[in-house]
Write an enzyme that holds these catalytic residues in place. Structure first.
Site, PDB file in Angstrom:
ATOM      1  N   LYS A 190      25.297   7.429   3.439  1.00 28.40           N
ATOM      2  CA  LYS A 190      24.781   6.256   4.156  1.00 28.40           C
ATOM      3  C   LYS A 190      25.360   6.147   5.559  1.00 28.40           C
ATOM      4  CE  LYS A 190      23.085   3.331   0.514  1.00 28.40           C
ATOM      5  NZ  LYS A 190      23.145   2.079  -0.211  1.00 28.40           N
ATOM      6  N   LYS A 226      16.532  11.913  -3.487  1.00 19.78           N
ATOM      7  CA  LYS A 226      16.077  10.856  -4.404  1.00 19.78           C
ATOM      8  C   LYS A 226      15.045   9.943  -3.716  1.00 19.78           C
ATOM      9  CE  LYS A 226      19.397   7.211  -3.590  1.00 19.78           C
ATOM     10  NZ  LYS A 226      20.204   6.138  -4.013  1.00 19.78           N
ATOM     11  N   LYS A 244      14.549   3.489  -0.802  1.00 22.51           N
ATOM     12  CA  LYS A 244      13.972   2.501   0.113  1.00 22.51           C
ATOM     13  C   LYS A 244      14.235   2.888   1.557  1.00 22.51           C
ATOM     14  CE  LYS A 244      15.846  -0.721  -3.012  1.00 22.51           C
ATOM     15  NZ  LYS A 244      16.456  -1.926  -3.462  1.00 22.51           N
TER      16      LYS A 244
HETATM   17  P1  TYM Z   1      20.063  -0.028  -5.660  1.00 20.76           P
HETATM   18  O1  TYM Z   1      19.658  -1.386  -5.201  1.00 20.76           O
HETATM   19  O2  TYM Z   1      20.059   1.074  -4.652  1.00 20.76           O
HETATM   20  O3  TYM Z   1      19.147   0.426  -6.863  1.00 20.76           O
HETATM   21  C1  TYM Z   1      18.922  -0.413  -7.988  1.00 20.76           C
HETATM   22  C2  TYM Z   1      18.884   0.444  -9.249  1.00 20.76           C
HETATM   23  O4  TYM Z   1      17.840   1.428  -9.135  1.00 20.76           O
HETATM   24  C3  TYM Z   1      18.370   2.725  -9.381  1.00 20.76           C
HETATM   25  N1  TYM Z   1      17.660   3.701  -8.531  1.00 20.76           N
HETATM   26  C4  TYM Z   1      17.119   4.829  -9.000  1.00 20.76           C
HETATM   27  N2  TYM Z   1      17.057   5.347 -10.238  1.00 20.76           N
HETATM   28  C5  TYM Z   1      16.411   6.528 -10.395  1.00 20.76           C
HETATM   29  N3  TYM Z   1      15.826   7.204  -9.365  1.00 20.76           N
HETATM   30  C6  TYM Z   1      15.872   6.719  -8.100  1.00 20.76           C
HETATM   31  N4  TYM Z   1      15.287   7.376  -7.102  1.00 20.76           N
HETATM   32  C7  TYM Z   1      16.543   5.479  -7.874  1.00 20.76           C
HETATM   33  N5  TYM Z   1      16.766   4.704  -6.772  1.00 20.76           N
HETATM   34  C8  TYM Z   1      17.454   3.623  -7.203  1.00 20.76           C
HETATM   35  C9  TYM Z   1      19.848   2.639  -8.984  1.00 20.76           C
HETATM   36  O5  TYM Z   1      20.617   3.634  -9.618  1.00 20.76           O
HETATM   37  C10 TYM Z   1      20.193   1.245  -9.454  1.00 20.76           C
HETATM   38  O6  TYM Z   1      20.524   1.248 -10.831  1.00 20.76           O
HETATM   39  N6  TYM Z   1      25.059  -0.287  -5.873  1.00 20.76           N
HETATM   40  C11 TYM Z   1      23.833  -0.596  -6.568  1.00 20.76           C
HETATM   41  C12 TYM Z   1      23.677  -2.079  -6.886  1.00 20.76           C
HETATM   42  C13 TYM Z   1      24.834  -2.707  -7.581  1.00 20.76           C
HETATM   43  C14 TYM Z   1      25.170  -2.575  -8.962  1.00 20.76           C
HETATM   44  C15 TYM Z   1      26.310  -3.386  -9.149  1.00 20.76           C
HETATM   45  C16 TYM Z   1      24.613  -1.851 -10.011  1.00 20.76           C
HETATM   46  C17 TYM Z   1      25.744  -3.544  -7.030  1.00 20.76           C
HETATM   47  N7  TYM Z   1      26.617  -3.948  -7.963  1.00 20.76           N
HETATM   48  C18 TYM Z   1      26.943  -3.505 -10.413  1.00 20.76           C
HETATM   49  C19 TYM Z   1      25.231  -1.957 -11.273  1.00 20.76           C
HETATM   50  C20 TYM Z   1      26.364  -2.759 -11.446  1.00 20.76           C
HETATM   51  C21 TYM Z   1      22.653  -0.193  -5.703  1.00 20.76           C
HETATM   52  O7  TYM Z   1      22.757  -0.072  -4.508  1.00 20.76           O
HETATM   53  O8  TYM Z   1      21.482  -0.084  -6.384  1.00 20.76           O
END
Ligand code: TYM
Length: 334
Positions: free
Chosen positions: A114, A198, A201
């Site tokens: 990032k 992957k 967004k």
């Molecule tokens: P975020 O907002 O990027 O994504 C949300 C969830 O979607 C999953 N994800 C994917 N899974 C499969 N293939 C993909 N291409 C893909 N893109 C996104 C992510 O793995 C996630 O589960 N850091 C985290 C948010 C967070 C969180 C937490 C998660 C903050 N605190 C505590 C679990 C527990 C994030 O940026 O997810």
């Protein structure tokens, strides 16, 4: 004493939710809410680690909340709230910043991705983001965390932090070591333009992802344009090894039909990708478009969404306040 089973997960309000979020995480949230108590959080504190326009952030928090409901989460069963409304997240994050090690942070691959080549200019928040994520989970003493494969390293760090806290303060088993729940067959949905990246967004090209709000036409166009290769669909899994784009599309199909990749290959072997893509588009449309329509409808009633978040905040606060009080006692605050 064994900690009670509890699921926690979060999604960033950074704009359109996509098929990766749905298949990698949110579909799993929906099945978990029938198995144990669950907390699902719109992680707005995480979102501001990269500058966000405040007006857009507000919209996106509500849109992500609508996405949760549209995907099938039941706010009467699960706790749904936004992170910044429970102050315990920030308080525990600070304490965990002091437990976590710089060396651990330096190993986090997502920060490197990032921050890109200009690390000096990245926010400090982006650097310590994984500690806040650990705080999110540990604040509720969550035992299970459904996420996509891209979050696996952050989950391992959360376990290390929990263990170090328990050891440093001689509080055996105070924080449970949270268990990542990662879908087996489709842990990472890849970009439609590059099967080695992957679906995300932040990817510039809209053609790289299917957004949950895409129209039928947009989905058809995106799948038609999705990168593949010139070979037909093979018979064996082993023949997909160096064909990441083909593997990705076939995996998405398998996941949406609740079957395994072998079954899909059996059904599709020998077919040209152009034909397969028509079937895949129809399948994606049948799953994604109803969700997109629900999101649009839910967004029309902002006060309803705010009410859901407020109620979730009250329920989350009850657990968070009790736990943060215990943490403060353990650390030695008066
Ligand atoms: P975020 O907002 O990027 O994504 C949300 C969830 O979607 C999953 N994800 C994917 N899974 C499969 N293939 C993909 N291409 C893909 N893109 C996104 C992510 O793995 C996630 O589960 N850091 C985290 C948010 C967070 C969180 C937490 C998660 C903050 N605190 C505590 C679990 C527990 C994030 O940026 O997810």
């Amino acid at each position: 004493m064994k900690n009670k089973e509890l699921t926690f997960s979060g999604v960033q309000p950074t704009g359109n939710l996509h098929l990766g979020n749905y298949l990698g995480a949110m579909k799993n949230f929906v099945s978990l809410q029938n198995k144990m108590p669950c907390i699902f959080c719109v992680v707005d504190l995480h979102a501001i680690t990269v500058f966000k326009n405040p007006k857009e952030l507000r919209e996106n928090i509500l849109e992500t909340t609508a996405g949760f409901i549209a995907c099938g989460l039941d706010f009467n069963k699960s706790i749904i709230f936004n992170q910044s409304s429970v102050s315990g997240h920030s308080e525990l994050a600070w304490i965990l910043n002091c437990v976590s090690r710089v060396g651990w942070m330096n190993r986090m691959t997502q920060f490197k991705e990032k921050a890109g080549s200009n690390k000096e200019n990245a926010s400090v928040g982006l650097y310590v983001y994984p500690n806040l994520m650990a705080a999110d989970i540990l604040l509720y003493k969550a035992t299970h965390v459904p996420v996509g494969d891209d979050q696996k390293q952050h989950l391992e760090l959360a376990r290390d932090i929990a263990q170090k806290f328990n050891n440093d303060f001689q509080s055996k088993n105070f924080f449970p070591l949270p268990e990542p729940l990662i879908q087996k067959n489709l842990s990472r949905i890849m970009s439609l333009r590059d099967g080695k990246k992957k679906m995300s967004k932040s990817e510039e090209s809209e053609y790289s992802r299917i957004d949950l709000k895409d129209s039928e036409d947009e989905i058809k166009k995106k799948i038609k344009k999705a990168k593949t290769d010139s070979l037909p669909i093979p018979e064996k899994l082993s023949e997909l090894i160096n064909r990441p784009e083909a593997l990705n599309l076939l995996s998405i199909y398998s996941f949406l039909t609740n079957s395994n990749l072998e079954t899909t290959l059996n059904l599709m072997k020998g077919k040209e990708f152009s034909k397969f893509k028509n079937e895949l588009s129809d399948l994606i449309i049948s799953v994604v478009c109803p969700i997109g329509k629900k999101i649009e409808n839910l967004k029309k009633d902002k006060s309803h969404l705010i009410k859901i978040l407020n109620e979730g905040t009250s329920r989350a606060s009850l657990i968070a306040e009790k736990n943060i009080k215990e943490v403060k006692e353990i650390v030695g605050f008066v």
